[in-house]
Design a protein around this motif. Structure first.
Motif, PDB file in Angstrom:
ATOM      1  N   GLU A 149      79.745  64.388  17.893  1.00 47.24           N
ATOM      2  CA  GLU A 149      79.159  64.519  19.383  1.00 47.24           C
ATOM      3  C   GLU A 149      78.028  63.697  19.625  1.00 47.24           C
ATOM      4  O   GLU A 149      77.331  63.207  18.729  1.00 47.24           O
ATOM      5  CB  GLU A 149      78.706  65.908  19.435  1.00 47.24           C
ATOM      6  N   ASN A 151      76.147  64.010  23.023  1.00 50.63           N
ATOM      7  CA  ASN A 151      75.530  64.544  24.143  1.00 50.63           C
ATOM      8  C   ASN A 151      74.375  65.437  23.393  1.00 50.63           C
ATOM      9  O   ASN A 151      74.749  66.409  22.661  1.00 50.63           O
ATOM     10  CB  ASN A 151      76.363  65.722  24.907  1.00 50.63           C
ATOM     11  N   SER A 177      70.359  61.346  26.219  1.00 49.04           N
ATOM     12  CA  SER A 177      70.050  62.710  26.804  1.00 49.04           C
ATOM     13  C   SER A 177      70.316  62.603  28.554  1.00 49.04           C
ATOM     14  O   SER A 177      70.060  61.559  28.856  1.00 49.04           O
ATOM     15  CB  SER A 177      68.568  62.884  26.604  1.00 49.04           C
ATOM     16  N   ASP A 178      71.007  63.665  28.989  1.00 58.25           N
ATOM     17  CA  ASP A 178      71.271  63.484  30.266  1.00 58.25           C
ATOM     18  C   ASP A 178      70.219  63.151  31.411  1.00 58.25           C
ATOM     19  O   ASP A 178      70.099  62.987  32.522  1.00 58.25           O
ATOM     20  CB  ASP A 178      72.110  64.457  30.815  1.00 58.25           C
TER      21      ASP A 178
END
Length: 455
Positions: A149, A151, A177-178
């Protein structure tokens, strides 16, 4: 909130108001990239109601002793200062292909086998690739949790649900990071992801190990502030042509800095080297001019290593000075002292210096051993193979004492060496047949070992 742009250097993290080809702070070229930042209203204070009063203590407060988690890999535990500390953040850097992922996969499996809950998150490979490597290394039976992963939000949620003892993130440059508007691997993303993971480790009591890529200069890529965030910074070093690997602590809040662990790369993974001095000296079959054994200290560990020098006539206007594993400026200083204080010129000679085994030496105690290797090659005079040399050379030509001399001599005696050359002040160890030859200055050393030398 308003969004503005700023220009950040990927090498040092310096912020600039506009783009330029060269960073004014560190001098690096083509490292400045544009980032978008959010800013709140100017001049608005947080105010006292925004926070809470923090608890205070004094230096006499008694804290519970740290409960370290041991991996079973003695070399890794040594570098960490005796084991893994809860709530700690560790950054591991190294060249591509040097074995970082292999080392940490073996470490995670070792933690899991000893009862700790270990989780390995990879952002560079598929889970099947990691399983394939684990089976090749004989780790298939380890109860290790594995995930692929990138995210950060999903990773933090998983860590909060699983609550492992140790979590390994491979690597921090692949995480994103969003809430940060930039590409993975950028300065903003690396800084934000490292901050979130470090803060999470402190809050939840989880030890987090971050893998970091390095630049061509050997520094961990991204802003240097990441090294300040974490508790421990480890570098995994080694030469591609050698099977030795060195795990070195350059920062450690829970143990000694500059401590090293030695591993050997084999077909079945990394193997610990319990006695690195014997391994580094195993290829010394017979005495040869230019070869000298140096008794050094790496962290708290005495370590014997071979210094090799070659001095040859040069046809160039500017003779070569090639150094591998030592400071080139330090070599220039030693050559200048030999010329100014001993009258030995090297202006028409190429000088090559190599630290055998892929090691890198930074302590000044190697000065005398380097000078001895250079003179041995220049005079074609081999120094006895059962002799160790150490001592610092000052600009006046005097030999200065070094730290932990007893540990150096004890390690040499343990490996069967019978003589030692060093500065004055050395004392013979009890129940030790090691013969000490001490000297006040460089000229006395040269006269005793090499005799009269034609200049």
């Amino acid at each position: 909130m308003a969004k503005n742009s700023q220009f950040v250097c990927n090498a040092c993290g310096a912020v600039h108001s506009k783009w330029s080809g060269r960073c004014d702070a560190c001098g690096a070229w083509n490292t400045i990239t544009e980032e978008t930042v959010s800013t709140g209203p100017k001049g608005k204070s947080l105010g006292p109601a925004k926070g809470r009063s923090i608890p205070l203590s004094n230096l006499s407060t008694q804290d519970a002793p740290l409960q370290r988690t041991h991996s079973g890999l003695e070399e890794l535990d040594r570098v960490l200062g005796g084991g893994l500390v809860p709530s700690s953040a560790i950054l591991v850097g190294g060249d591509p292909g040097i074995g970082k992922s292999t080392l940490l996969l073996q470490a995670a499996a070792a933690f899991a086998r000893r009862g700790a809950k270990a989780l390995y998150v990879t952002g560079e490979e598929a889970a099947a690739q990691v399983r394939m490597r684990g089976q090749r290394l004989g780790l298939a039976d380890a109860p290790l949790l594995l995930a692929a992963e990138t995210n950060l939000r999903n990773i933090l949620t998983t860590l909060d649900n699983e609550r492992p003892t140790v979590a390994i993130i491979d690597s921090i440059q692949t995480m994103w990071s969003d809430h940060v508007e930039s590409a993975p691997g950028s300065v903003s993303q690396v800084r934000a992801c490292a901050h979130e993971l470090t803060s999470f480790a402190k809050r939840k009591g989880i030890s987090v190990v971050l893998v970091g890529h390095v630049t061509k200069e050997g520094q961990i890529a991204g802003p240097r502030v990441v090294e300040h965030m974490v508790d421990t910074v480890l570098y995994f070093e080694g030469e591609r042509g050698h099977h030795f690997r060195i795990l070195r602590a350059v920062k450690n809040r829970f143990g000694p800095a500059d401590e090293i662990g030695v591993f050997e790369m084999t077909g079945s993974g990394l193997k610990e080297v319990a006695n690195p001095s014997a391994l580094f000296l195993s290829e010394r079959d017979h005495p040869a001019p230019g070869s000298v054994v140096f008794a050094g200290i790496e962290g708290t560990r005495p370590l014997l290593m071979e210094i090799q020098a070659l001095v040859a006539p040069s046809s160039l206007a500017s003779p070569r000075r090639t150094v591998v594993g030592w400071d080139s400026a330090r070599l220039s200083m030693i050559l200048a002292v030999l010329e100014a204080r001993a009258g030995l010129g090297f202006g028409a000679m190429d000088v090559y210096l190599n630290i055998a085994g892929g090691l890198r030496i930074s302590e000044p105690a190697a000065d005398l051993a380097v000078a001895a290797a250079i003179l041995s090659s220049r005079q074609d005079h081999a120094i006895a193979p059962d002799t160790v040399v150490f001592g610092e050379i000052s600009l006046s030509g005097a030999l200065r004492p070094v730290t932990q001399a007893d540990a150096r001599l004890r390690e040499a005696a343990k490996l069967g060496f019978s003589a030692a050359f060093g500065p004055q002040g050395l004392k013979t160890l009890e129940q030790n047949s090691l013969q000490l030859h001490t000297f006040m200055d460089l000229n006395a050393f040269i006269q005793s070992v090499f005799g009269a030398i034609e200049t």
